[in-house]
Design a protein around this motif. Structure first.
Motif, PDB file in Angstrom:
ATOM      1  N   HIS A   1       0.853  -1.192   0.000  1.00  0.00           N
ATOM      2  CA  HIS A   1       0.000   0.000   0.000  1.00  0.00           C
ATOM      3  C   HIS A   1       0.879   1.228   0.000  1.00  0.00           C
ATOM      4  O   HIS A   1       1.761   1.340   0.834  1.00  0.00           O
ATOM      5  CB  HIS A   1      -0.872   0.038   1.257  1.00  0.00           C
ATOM      6  CG  HIS A   1      -1.843  -1.087   1.329  1.00  0.00           C
ATOM      7  ND1 HIS A   1      -2.913  -1.186   0.477  1.00  0.00           N
ATOM      8  CD2 HIS A   1      -1.888  -2.172   2.130  1.00  0.00           C
ATOM      9  CE1 HIS A   1      -3.577  -2.294   0.758  1.00  0.00           C
ATOM     10  NE2 HIS A   1      -2.980  -2.915   1.754  1.00  0.00           N
TER      11      HIS A   1
ATOM     12  N   ARG B   1       2.141   4.879   0.809  1.00  0.00           N
ATOM     13  CA  ARG B   1       2.024   5.566   2.095  1.00  0.00           C
ATOM     14  C   ARG B   1       2.046   7.078   1.952  1.00  0.00           C
ATOM     15  O   ARG B   1       2.729   7.618   1.091  1.00  0.00           O
ATOM     16  CB  ARG B   1       3.183   5.148   2.992  1.00  0.00           C
ATOM     17  CG  ARG B   1       3.044   3.728   3.449  1.00  0.00           C
ATOM     18  CD  ARG B   1       4.207   3.350   4.314  1.00  0.00           C
ATOM     19  NE  ARG B   1       3.976   2.049   4.904  1.00  0.00           N
ATOM     20  CZ  ARG B   1       4.836   1.449   5.703  1.00  0.00           C
ATOM     21  NH1 ARG B   1       5.981   2.047   6.008  1.00  0.00           N
ATOM     22  NH2 ARG B   1       4.558   0.284   6.212  1.00  0.00           N
TER      23      ARG B   1
ATOM     24  N   GLU C   1      -6.765   6.295  -0.071  1.00  0.00           N
ATOM     25  CA  GLU C   1      -5.896   5.690  -1.080  1.00  0.00           C
ATOM     26  C   GLU C   1      -4.560   5.239  -0.499  1.00  0.00           C
ATOM     27  O   GLU C   1      -3.847   4.462  -1.107  1.00  0.00           O
ATOM     28  CB  GLU C   1      -5.586   6.682  -2.200  1.00  0.00           C
ATOM     29  CG  GLU C   1      -6.802   7.207  -2.935  1.00  0.00           C
ATOM     30  CD  GLU C   1      -6.446   8.442  -3.764  1.00  0.00           C
ATOM     31  OE1 GLU C   1      -5.318   8.508  -4.284  1.00  0.00           O
ATOM     32  OE2 GLU C   1      -7.310   9.333  -3.855  1.00  0.00           O
ATOM     33  N   TYR C   2      -4.222   5.792   0.654  1.00  0.00           N
ATOM     34  CA  TYR C   2      -2.891   5.547   1.204  1.00  0.00           C
ATOM     35  C   TYR C   2      -2.985   5.018   2.628  1.00  0.00           C
ATOM     36  O   TYR C   2      -3.956   5.292   3.334  1.00  0.00           O
ATOM     37  CB  TYR C   2      -2.096   6.857   1.258  1.00  0.00           C
ATOM     38  CG  TYR C   2      -1.682   7.384  -0.086  1.00  0.00           C
ATOM     39  CD1 TYR C   2      -0.438   7.075  -0.615  1.00  0.00           C
ATOM     40  CD2 TYR C   2      -2.547   8.188  -0.825  1.00  0.00           C
ATOM     41  CE1 TYR C   2      -0.047   7.567  -1.845  1.00  0.00           C
ATOM     42  CE2 TYR C   2      -2.169   8.685  -2.060  1.00  0.00           C
ATOM     43  CZ  TYR C   2      -0.912   8.374  -2.560  1.00  0.00           C
ATOM     44  OH  TYR C   2      -0.537   8.863  -3.780  1.00  0.00           O
ATOM     45  N   GLU C   3      -1.945   4.336   3.019  1.00  0.00           N
ATOM     46  CA  GLU C   3      -1.776   4.115   4.441  1.00  0.00           C
ATOM     47  C   GLU C   3      -1.159   5.409   4.978  1.00  0.00           C
ATOM     48  O   GLU C   3      -0.121   5.857   4.493  1.00  0.00           O
ATOM     49  CB  GLU C   3      -0.840   2.930   4.686  1.00  0.00           C
ATOM     50  CG  GLU C   3      -0.731   2.675   6.154  1.00  0.00           C
ATOM     51  CD  GLU C   3       0.203   1.528   6.494  1.00  0.00           C
ATOM     52  OE1 GLU C   3       0.900   1.007   5.605  1.00  0.00           O
ATOM     53  OE2 GLU C   3       0.233   1.183   7.683  1.00  0.00           O
TER      54      GLU C   3
ATOM     55  N   HIS D   1      -7.990   5.075   9.663  1.00  0.00           N
ATOM     56  CA  HIS D   1      -7.188   5.194   8.443  1.00  0.00           C
ATOM     57  C   HIS D   1      -5.801   5.765   8.688  1.00  0.00           C
ATOM     58  O   HIS D   1      -5.002   5.837   7.771  1.00  0.00           O
ATOM     59  CB  HIS D   1      -7.899   6.105   7.431  1.00  0.00           C
ATOM     60  CG  HIS D   1      -9.063   5.459   6.772  1.00  0.00           C
ATOM     61  ND1 HIS D   1      -8.926   4.487   5.812  1.00  0.00           N
ATOM     62  CD2 HIS D   1     -10.383   5.621   6.953  1.00  0.00           C
ATOM     63  CE1 HIS D   1     -10.121   4.096   5.426  1.00  0.00           C
ATOM     64  NE2 HIS D   1     -11.024   4.760   6.102  1.00  0.00           N
TER      65      HIS D   1
END
Ligand code: TRP
Length: 360
Positions: A7, A9, A38-40, A83
């Motif tokens: 994923h 970041r 969309e991101y970690e 999140h």
């Protein structure tokens, strides 16, 4: 030696110097909110960065209160706790270690030329300290220690992310691929002017509307805003361009037609400043109202502290792993291992000094 994660970041954050305001909201917070799916995501509370301009015990004593405030500001603006990893920077000492290892890759001259650093020194009324000069390297360590791919920040941070990209490229070229090259995610909105209509919105300049301001505070601040200085009464044709009240309406109002009509009437001298400001106060409060509701919801005692503790532990692990890989890539681990192994070998040989330094 992976330079990418499953994923992608994102890393971003703020110094714990005060509450977030409308300038943060449009400058970077809205991007952070959009990107969180969309991101970690990692959210740094950069207390070590605060020390570069504010290191009085009085400032340090406020770190916990302000850290909680920043997290609550972010949550109220729409960041969702599941999140994001919120973390405090100073309990992760390996960030400093990484910053130190990156220092050989940038020159003093390169750092001295950075306009935002000079501005920060001037705004804080301090001379350029060694720590402030190293601000971009420390920020690079923040970004690289979690191997972030995206960094959503406001304009005054673009130059720092540029330094990060240079450091990552140089490191990878010299020692092998360890870091992804992070991308800046631009604010998308021009820098928001403060209530004084002159300088960018900033808590320390006293021209900010904070996300936690009450509806009454918002109304009061908006009504004191600077407008067109040539306009003495409502029937004098006013100037819309460069007028902060209209600049804010362009950014925050959802009804573009109503704003266009109001601009026409302002230019024609058929609407007063007070009426426009009343409308603007309503618009700003409409933006802040859902945040006020969420703030109440998240204000459960202990919730924010728990998030910070959990996130900090997570980042500490990540950072330790990164620093281990950096040391290995640079050859530091190898050098130390050769010394250690040689010592062990010699210690084992009969007739030689043992591990405790005595002959058997
Ligand atoms: N420089 C940021 C600010 O202006 C704070 C910060 C520190 C930061 N480390 C970071 C932002 C890493 C993004 C990524 O307050």
């Amino acid at each position: 030696m992976s330079s990418s994660q499953p994923h992608p970041r994102m890393l971003t954050g703020d110094r714990p110097t005060g509450p977030l305001h409308l300038g943060h909201l449009v400058g970077s917070l809205r991007n952070r909110i959009r990107l969180q799916y969309e991101y970690e995501s990692f959210f740094i509370i950069a207390d070590l960065h605060m020390l570069t301009t504010k290191s009085d015990p009085a400032d340090i004593a406020l770190i916990d209160k302000r850290a909680r405030g920043l997290v609550l500001d972010a949550l109220s603006a729409g960041i969702e706790p599941e999140h994001v990893n919120f973390y405090l920077q100073s309990p992760v000492p390996e960030i400093h270690e990484l910053a130190g290892l990156l220092q050989p890759l940038v020159t003093v001259a390169r750092l001295e030329r950075l306009p935002p650093l000079k501005e920060m020194a001037r705004d804080a009324g301090v001379e350029m300290s060694f720590a402030l000069l190293g601000y971009p390297i420390l920020q690079s360590a923040d970004i690289l220690c979690v191997r972030a791919n995206a960094v959503p920040v406001g304009k005054d941070n673009y130059a720092f992310v540029e330094i990060t990209r240079e450091l990552a490229r140089r490191f990878n070229a010299r020692y092998g691929e360890v870091f992804p090259i992070p991308e800046t995610v631009a604010g998308g909105t021009p820098t928001l002017v403060g209530t004084d209509g002159v300088r960018k919105m900033s808590k320390s300049l006293g021209n900010a509307i904070s996300l936690d301001d009450s509806p009454q505070d918002v109304r009061k601040k908006v009504h004191r805003m600077y407008t067109d200085p040539n306009r003495i009464t409502a029937d004098v044709p006013g100037t819309v361009e460069g007028n902060p009240v209209f600049a804010w309406l362009d950014v925050f109002a959802t009804d573009g037609t109503a704003v266009a009509a109001m601009k026409d009437r302002y230019r024609a001298g058929t609407i007063g400043d007070v009426a426009v400001k009343e409308y603007l106060a309503g618009v700003v409060n409409d933006v802040l109202d859902p945040m006020r509701e969420r703030r109440e919801r998240y204000a459960t005692p202990g919730l924010v502290d728990e998030l910070i503790v959990r996130g900090t532990a997570r980042v500490r692990e990540e950072t330790q792993a990164t620093v281990r890989e950096v040391r290995r890539a640079m050859g530091l681990t190898g050098a130390w291992n050769r010394i250690r192994r040689s010592a062990e070998r010699h210690a084992k040989r009969p007739g030689e000094p043992g591990q405790d330094g005595r002959r058997p």
